[in-house]
Design a protein around this motif. Sequence first.
Motif, PDB file in Angstrom:
ATOM      1  N   LEU A   7       0.856  -1.176   0.000  1.00 51.19           N
ATOM      2  CA  LEU A   7       0.000   0.000   0.000  1.00 51.19           C
ATOM      3  C   LEU A   7       0.897   1.231   0.000  1.00 51.19           C
ATOM      4  O   LEU A   7       1.666   1.447   0.951  1.00 51.19           O
ATOM      5  N   VAL A   8       0.828   2.011  -1.073  1.00 53.11           N
ATOM      6  CA  VAL A   8       1.680   3.191  -1.226  1.00 53.11           C
ATOM      7  C   VAL A   8       0.874   4.440  -0.895  1.00 53.11           C
ATOM      8  O   VAL A   8      -0.055   4.790  -1.614  1.00 53.11           O
ATOM      9  N   LEU A   9       1.239   5.098   0.200  1.00 49.74           N
ATOM     10  CA  LEU A   9       0.640   6.378   0.538  1.00 49.74           C
ATOM     11  C   LEU A   9       1.426   7.444  -0.207  1.00 49.74           C
ATOM     12  O   LEU A   9       2.481   7.901   0.240  1.00 49.74           O
ATOM     13  N   ASP A  10       0.928   7.793  -1.374  1.00 49.64           N
ATOM     14  CA  ASP A  10       1.652   8.661  -2.300  1.00 49.64           C
ATOM     15  C   ASP A  10       2.026   9.975  -1.608  1.00 49.64           C
ATOM     16  O   ASP A  10       1.158  10.724  -1.180  1.00 49.64           O
ATOM     17  N   SER A  11       3.332  10.218  -1.474  1.00 42.24           N
ATOM     18  CA  SER A  11       3.916  11.461  -0.954  1.00 42.24           C
ATOM     19  C   SER A  11       4.089  11.492   0.546  1.00 42.24           C
ATOM     20  O   SER A  11       4.386  12.548   1.115  1.00 42.24           O
ATOM     21  N   PHE A  12       3.990  10.370   1.251  1.00 45.05           N
ATOM     22  CA  PHE A  12       4.012  10.343   2.714  1.00 45.05           C
ATOM     23  C   PHE A  12       5.452  10.293   3.224  1.00 45.05           C
ATOM     24  O   PHE A  12       5.936   9.267   3.701  1.00 45.05           O
ATOM     25  N   GLY A  13       6.166  11.413   3.135  1.00 45.61           N
ATOM     26  CA  GLY A  13       7.546  11.484   3.573  1.00 45.61           C
ATOM     27  C   GLY A  13       7.676  11.654   5.070  1.00 45.61           C
ATOM     28  O   GLY A  13       6.751  12.118   5.747  1.00 45.61           O
ATOM     29  N   ILE A  14       8.867  11.312   5.611  1.00 45.00           N
ATOM     30  CA  ILE A  14       9.086  11.398   7.066  1.00 45.00           C
ATOM     31  C   ILE A  14      10.396  12.115   7.395  1.00 45.00           C
ATOM     32  O   ILE A  14      11.031  11.820   8.395  1.00 45.00           O
ATOM     33  N   GLY A  15      10.786  13.065   6.565  1.00 48.33           N
ATOM     34  CA  GLY A  15      11.975  13.852   6.884  1.00 48.33           C
ATOM     35  C   GLY A  15      12.898  14.003   5.706  1.00 48.33           C
ATOM     36  O   GLY A  15      13.056  13.077   4.906  1.00 48.33           O
ATOM     37  N   SER A  16      13.508  15.167   5.590  1.00 51.99           N
ATOM     38  CA  SER A  16      14.337  15.441   4.420  1.00 51.99           C
ATOM     39  C   SER A  16      15.522  14.483   4.354  1.00 51.99           C
ATOM     40  O   SER A  16      16.185  14.203   5.354  1.00 51.99           O
ATOM     41  N   ALA A  17      15.778  13.991   3.153  1.00 49.84           N
ATOM     42  CA  ALA A  17      16.881  13.063   2.911  1.00 49.84           C
ATOM     43  C   ALA A  17      18.209  13.832   2.914  1.00 49.84           C
ATOM     44  O   ALA A  17      18.229  15.059   2.789  1.00 49.84           O
ATOM     45  N   PRO A  18      19.338  13.125   3.047  1.00 53.80           N
ATOM     46  CA  PRO A  18      20.638  13.810   3.072  1.00 53.80           C
ATOM     47  C   PRO A  18      20.907  14.665   1.837  1.00 53.80           C
ATOM     48  O   PRO A  18      21.630  15.658   1.926  1.00 53.80           O
ATOM     49  N   ASP A  19      20.335  14.309   0.691  1.00 56.59           N
ATOM     50  CA  ASP A  19      20.561  15.089  -0.536  1.00 56.59           C
ATOM     51  C   ASP A  19      19.426  16.061  -0.821  1.00 56.59           C
ATOM     52  O   ASP A  19      19.321  16.597  -1.924  1.00 56.59           O
ATOM     53  N   LEU A  62       5.237   3.468  12.751  1.00 54.27           N
ATOM     54  CA  LEU A  62       5.411   4.757  12.085  1.00 54.27           C
ATOM     55  C   LEU A  62       6.215   5.734  12.940  1.00 54.27           C
ATOM     56  O   LEU A  62       7.117   6.413  12.439  1.00 54.27           O
ATOM     57  N   ASN A  63       5.897   5.813  14.221  1.00 51.08           N
ATOM     58  CA  ASN A  63       6.599   6.760  15.086  1.00 51.08           C
ATOM     59  C   ASN A  63       8.081   6.417  15.194  1.00 51.08           C
ATOM     60  O   ASN A  63       8.950   7.296  15.192  1.00 51.08           O
ATOM     61  N   GLU A  64       8.363   5.110  15.287  1.00 51.08           N
ATOM     62  CA  GLU A  64       9.757   4.678  15.354  1.00 51.08           C
ATOM     63  C   GLU A  64      10.497   4.979  14.053  1.00 51.08           C
ATOM     64  O   GLU A  64      11.674   5.366  14.071  1.00 51.08           O
ATOM     65  N   ALA A  65       9.818   4.786  12.926  1.00 48.93           N
ATOM     66  CA  ALA A  65      10.438   5.100  11.644  1.00 48.93           C
ATOM     67  C   ALA A  65      10.730   6.599  11.531  1.00 48.93           C
ATOM     68  O   ALA A  65      11.788   7.004  11.040  1.00 48.93           O
ATOM     69  N   LEU A  66       9.793   7.421  11.994  1.00 48.42           N
ATOM     70  CA  LEU A  66      10.002   8.873  11.982  1.00 48.42           C
ATOM     71  C   LEU A  66      11.215   9.239  12.836  1.00 48.42           C
ATOM     72  O   LEU A  66      12.066  10.043  12.413  1.00 48.42           O
ATOM     73  N   ALA A  67      11.296   8.660  14.028  1.00 50.28           N
ATOM     74  CA  ALA A  67      12.426   8.949  14.912  1.00 50.28           C
ATOM     75  C   ALA A  67      13.747   8.535  14.278  1.00 50.28           C
ATOM     76  O   ALA A  67      14.762   9.232  14.400  1.00 50.28           O
ATOM     77  N   ALA A  68      13.757   7.387  13.606  1.00 53.30           N
ATOM     78  CA  ALA A  68      14.973   6.924  12.949  1.00 53.30           C
ATOM     79  C   ALA A  68      15.364   7.836  11.793  1.00 53.30           C
ATOM     80  O   ALA A  68      16.549   8.017  11.504  1.00 53.30           O
ATOM     81  N   ALA A  69      14.366   8.415  11.132  1.00 54.55           N
ATOM     82  CA  ALA A  69      14.637   9.253   9.968  1.00 54.55           C
ATOM     83  C   ALA A  69      15.128  10.638  10.349  1.00 54.55           C
ATOM     84  O   ALA A  69      16.049  11.170   9.719  1.00 54.55           O
ATOM     85  N   CYS A  70      14.496  11.241  11.375  1.00 45.94           N
ATOM     86  CA  CYS A  70      14.795  12.653  11.647  1.00 45.94           C
ATOM     87  C   CYS A  70      15.107  12.953  13.103  1.00 45.94           C
ATOM     88  O   CYS A  70      15.353  14.121  13.445  1.00 45.94           O
ATOM     89  N   GLY A  92      13.489   4.199   4.321  1.00 42.08           N
ATOM     90  CA  GLY A  92      14.075   4.130   2.998  1.00 42.08           C
ATOM     91  C   GLY A  92      14.535   5.490   2.509  1.00 42.08           C
ATOM     92  O   GLY A  92      13.826   6.486   2.675  1.00 42.08           O
ATOM     93  N   GLN A  93      15.732   5.523   1.916  1.00 41.47           N
ATOM     94  CA  GLN A  93      16.254   6.737   1.292  1.00 41.47           C
ATOM     95  C   GLN A  93      16.375   6.502  -0.207  1.00 41.47           C
ATOM     96  O   GLN A  93      17.065   5.579  -0.647  1.00 41.47           O
ATOM     97  N   ARG A 370      12.011  16.008  -1.390  1.00 40.08           N
ATOM     98  CA  ARG A 370      12.955  14.884  -1.325  1.00 40.08           C
ATOM     99  C   ARG A 370      13.070  14.422   0.127  1.00 40.08           C
ATOM    100  O   ARG A 370      13.710  15.085   0.950  1.00 40.08           O
ATOM    101  N   GLU A 371      12.460  13.286   0.450  1.00 44.77           N
ATOM    102  CA  GLU A 371      12.388  12.840   1.840  1.00 44.77           C
ATOM    103  C   GLU A 371      12.635  11.338   1.978  1.00 44.77           C
ATOM    104  O   GLU A 371      12.484  10.566   1.025  1.00 44.77           O
ATOM    105  N   TYR A 372      12.995  10.954   3.195  1.00 50.83           N
ATOM    106  CA  TYR A 372      12.926   9.556   3.581  1.00 50.83           C
ATOM    107  C   TYR A 372      11.460   9.108   3.536  1.00 50.83           C
ATOM    108  O   TYR A 372      10.537   9.930   3.644  1.00 50.83           O
TER     109      TYR A 372
END
Length: 426
Positions: A7-19, A62-70, A92-93, A370-372
């Motif tokens: 299930l793809v939540l189109d555009s559901f980013g969790i923090g800006s990626a390194p690039d 989800l909360n853990e993934a957010l914490a890991a990302a940002c 994912g990056q 551009r996000e994780y």
Amino acid sequence: MARAFILVLDSFGIGSAPDAGKYGDKGANTLLHIAEFCAAGRADNKRRRGALSVPNLCRLGLNEALAAACGRRLPAAAGEKAQKLIGAYAVGQEISAGKDTPSGHWEMMGLPVPKAWGSFPPPRPGDPAFDKGSYFPRALLEKIYQKGGISGSLGNCAASGTEIIARLGAEHVAGGKPIFYTSGDSVFQVAAHEDIFGLARLYDLCTLIRQEMDFYNVGRVIARPFAGTAEQGFKRTNNRRDWTMPPAEPTLFDYVKKQGGTTIAIGKIADIFAHQAIDKVIKAYGTADLFAATVQQIKAAPDNSLTMTNFVDFDQNFGHRRDIAGYAAELELFDRLLPQIFPLLRPEDLLVITADHGCDPTWSGNDHTREYVPQLFHSAAIAPVNCGKHLGFADMGQTVAAWLGVGPLRHGISYLDIMLGKSPAM
């Protein structure tokens, strides 16, 4: 026998990626910024009020993934009803060039896009190859006019799809010229009144434009039909169609088919993959209907099947339109629907919830960010563990391929052993 549902939540980013800085997106964070606006009472409307509430997604990690990302967590109310984790999670990056929908989807299915697709940037002042103000080369437009049997076009610029039909819809209806526009993505979009211009005629025009786009390496041509009147207002209809450049290498869909499995595409998934290696196409519109179609396939999909759904409204209706309250309400709707799935899953089923890029509704402009992205997994057979932060969405695809026994894909590393407890958690 194994089945998988992505299930793809189109555009559901969790923090800006390194690039993200390369794209002007340093600091973007779709999920966190929505939650912060909600907590501050700045995302209240008739559809929703108060703090963001997504407890079921939080139960999946989800909360853990957010914490890991940002390094940040959601305000407490977002997961207030959450108890122990029932899913494995990863971050994912994206490594593909650009931040478009096809590149994100292709990469998660095992095919990164290392070279950016072409786009239509603003013309340089005085460039003789362009008419004044046009984002499209004059030679391209003239070829389209000749082959399509049209006298010209309106727009020919970068624009929001809803804004441009409000601005040019009446002129289009009066004169019959289609509206051409683009964005920061690799797209050529065509808007036309589906009754007056004609839906079949719009599709035919987009088909021939697709033939011209290979020269410009443009990823998608999108038909944007609309209806209504100047007096009552124009509104886009559900008859959108995308013509996408076909994947250059096999994706997970090809691997499943090659092993005799069944591939099912819900929403705009088939268009994103140019209908390549898709057995069954199910059209649905709106989050509730897309979810209902997904539930039906969880009940009915055969063994050795892969079902993928794109929930487009997060991006199309709320991210691009910078509608913070609307995005929050749609997340809460999805979260309320989510418990319908859990009792339907068989022991051999794998549920994956992820995204293809970000589209922070608090950000400037109206393009993707551009996000994780989160990668949330649920199955009776897996442990609720941290699968780590991964360079490349293809690791998710490789994990699903391992689950279905159809890999390995050409790109990505599976973390199925982590979820099954055979390797230590990250």
